[in-house]
Design an enzyme around this catalytic site. Structure first.
Site, PDB file in Angstrom:
ATOM      1  N   GLU A  55       0.798  -1.227   0.000  1.00 26.67           N
ATOM      2  CA  GLU A  55       0.000   0.000   0.000  1.00 26.67           C
ATOM      3  C   GLU A  55       0.828   1.273   0.000  1.00 26.67           C
ATOM      4  O   GLU A  55       0.359   2.315  -0.433  1.00 26.67           O
ATOM      5  CB  GLU A  55      -0.960   0.006   1.183  1.00 26.67           C
ATOM      6  N   ALA A  56       2.060   1.219   0.469  1.00 22.73           N
ATOM      7  CA  ALA A  56       2.880   2.436   0.457  1.00 22.73           C
ATOM      8  C   ALA A  56       3.316   2.794  -0.951  1.00 22.73           C
ATOM      9  O   ALA A  56       3.842   3.875  -1.181  1.00 22.73           O
ATOM     10  CB  ALA A  56       4.091   2.269   1.370  1.00 22.73           C
TER      11      ALA A  56
END
Lengths: 337, 268
Positions: free
Chosen positions: B55-56
């Site tokens: 997700e980063a």
């Protein structure tokens, strides 16, 4: 409806009146915090969990002391934990009023002891969102829009207490979630490389740093290295944050330590647990280790250089050694002081 | 015939079970902790074509630089095929690029709704939780918008309750027909729940959790006993194949030699 930080109209007006000139923005971190961070501000905390968090800036805020802060971020780790710790030790000097967040903990290193302490004792106000929500709220702010539609997390209990609204989409007639923009007063950002005008080049994941900066009224940037402007603009589409979004640039090597700064240093797997353990002891009623930690590493030093001087050299060498370097070497000249 | 391991912990078993549930060449949006270990094991065994998304920002990296300590850490980015930030990663899930979301949670109910926010009364006690948990992170986004969700967690009665204090990441909500669609979600919801005791799925009609397989050392009865609500027990529940010597070796020697996520001992 209420806004924390600036409302969309205030944010627009603020930027309309702002000096956007391309000028040398180097000042000391002390001055930058004095000038831009005020009691009661909404601070946009950049980075992600314990990676590229604005640790140097946060330590300086804690040394100076700021009260009634609102912290806005998607996922934070040590930067938010330090501010919580400062509040736990002396809330006449530092205090957090409110957090707008998706996550506060340290992943592999464990949960956030002081988030537990502060919330379970009702000492701060919380507004829970998802990571995408907080990221999209900053993006809406950066886009100059008062809200942004989003597909998650519809069905979650978060929506009972946050400001999201579910409405039928005017085009599909299906339910869609609307998020209010976030415009913090100040974005706190650490990057690997910047030039003296504030252009930033981020290595590795961008997280939500560009959006947070461009949504905020002010941005303080610390960088591991200042580089020549000509090197920065040799690859214009590698500029992650443009200079006119930045108010102050400070070269602070290890400014995200003990967290990870992609391409430069990995997480310090000794120091993060050392700090977290002191926090956990505080939560369980033992105050001294946290006080000692702050006295030693934050209040007992003037700046990040003195903080790093307290870490054994082999520990610093280790976090550099195990971090794979993936810099654009051809575009990298370290700026002489 | 593979050689089965005779010495493994529940935490190692859960990683093996998670790994075997993953399908080669699918895009898997990875939550922190056990999902990262299971994806790495799958890539080293049957699923070299699995595309991890973090997700980063990192999409399709090689996980060969050591186990990431965080979904935002440098080790998620090595030789990534695409790398921007959180917005770009979550936009992929909304658009439909992510086949599976792979997440953990502290508490789950029969409909696969997960809590990772707080224990206590909600919304009244929101500002004084009994136990404050870290918060959603990206789990609720994955649960809503990845096409299917795989949930991985420790199997204890208190973690499996008929009613959870807070729904962070939606499963099938109240189980009523088309509940997710009516709420506006695009993803289809939970596919599997993988625990230290069993593999579970969901009944097509009622959307309640059903037992699929029992892990080594467990029986239908022992799994039901460790579950705080009544499981659907179909006739075709089968015993899950034990971990192989090779799978355990990969976990201990290659993937998590320092035991960050696969701790030697866990409760329950």
């Amino acid at each position: 409806m209420y806004w924390t930080g600036l409302s969309p109209d205030e944010a627009r007006q603020f930027l309309a009146n702002k000096d956007k000139s391309k000028r040398d923005k180097r000042i000391s971190l002390k001055e930058a915090v004095q000038k831009y961070v005020k009691d009661g501000d909404n601070l946009g905390i950049a980075g992600f969990v314990d990676a590229r968090q604005p640790i140097a800036i946060v330590h300086e805020i804690i040394r100076q002391g700021r009260k009634d802060l609102t912290l806005s971020y998607q996922s934070a780790g040590i930067a938010a934990e330090y501010l919580c710790g400062a509040m736990c030790l002396d809330d006449n000097k530092n205090s957090i009023k409110r957090m707008e967040l998706a996550y506060l903990a340290h992943e592999a290193f464990g949960i956030s002891p002081l988030l537990r302490y502060l919330t379970e004792n009702s000492l701060i106000e919380m507004e829970d969102w998802s990571n995408y929500n907080m990221s999209a709220r900053f993006k809406a702010g950066a886009m100059g829009l008062p809200f942004i539609p989003c597909r998650s997390p519809m069905g979650s209990d978060m929506l009972q207490t946050n400001r999201a609204i579910i409405q039928d989409c005017p085009f599909t007639n299906r339910p869609i979630m609307l998020l209010p923009a976030s415009h913090p007063n100040v974005a706190l950002v650490h990057v690997q490389e910047a030039d003296i005008y504030g252009n930033c080049r981020i290595q590795g994941p961008l997280f939500t740093c560009p959006e947070i900066s461009m949504a905020s009224a002010h941005t303080i940037v610390t960088c591991d290295r200042l580089i020549e402007h000509d090197d920065m603009v040799r690859f214009p589409n590698r500029v992650s944050i443009p200079y006119f979004s930045v108010d102050a640039v400070i070269e602070v090597p290890y400014g995200a330590y003990p967290g990870n700064s992609n391409g430069l240093y990995y997480y310090d797997e000794k120091h993060i647990p050392e700090f977290r353990d002191a926090c956990e002891k505080f939560r369980k009623g033992e105050r001294a280790p946290l006080q000692e930690y702050f006295d030693n590493y934050i209040f007992g030093v003037e700046n990040t250089t003195e903080f790093i001087n307290k870490i054994p050299l082999n520990q610093i060498q280790h976090v550099e050694k195990i971090e794979p370097g993936i810099r654009l070497e051809s575009a990298h000249t370290v700026l002489g002081s | 015939m593979p050689k089965y391991s005779e010495d493994f912990t529940p935490q190692e078993m859960i990683v093996v079970a998670g790994s075997r549930t993953l399908i080669d060449n699918k895009v898997v949006f990875a939550g922190t902790g056990l999902p990262m270990v299971a994806i790495t094991l799958a890539q080293l065994t049957h699923g070299p074509g699995i595309v991890p998304v973090f997700e980063a920002g990192a999409v399709g990296p090689e996980l060969s630089r050591g186990l990431p300590l965080s979904v935002g850490g440098s080790r998620t980015t090595y030789k990534a095929n695409y790398l921007l930030g959180l917005n770009s990663a979550f936009e992929l899930t909304q658009r439909g690029f992510c086949d599976f979301g792979f997440i953990g949670g502290a508490e789950i109910d029969p409909y696969g709704n997960l809590n990772s926010t707080m224990l206590g009364s909600y919304p009244d006690g929101y500002n004084k939780p009994k136990v404050r948990l870290p918060g959603s992170g990206g789990a609720s986004d994955m649960a809503c918008s990845c096409e299917r969700t795989i949930i991985i967690m420790v199997h204890e009665p208190r973690r499996f309750s008929e009613k959870i204090d807070y729904i962070t990441s939606p499963g099938y909500l109240d189980g009523s027909p088309n509940a997710r669609w009516r709420a506006g979600m695009v993803g289809q919801g939970p596919y599997r729940v993988i625990t230290t005791k069993a593999i579970m799925g969901f009944d097509d009609e009622t959307k309640r959790m059903k037992l699929i397989a029992t892990l080594p050392g467990e029986t239908v009865e022992s799994v039901q006993e460790a579950t705080g609500f009544e499981l659907i027990i179909p006739d075709d529940v089968y015993p899950f194949e034990p971990p192989t010597v090779e799978e355990i070796r990969l976990i201990r020697e290659v993937i998590d030699p320092l035991g960050y996520f696969v701790k030697k001992k866990i409760k329950g």
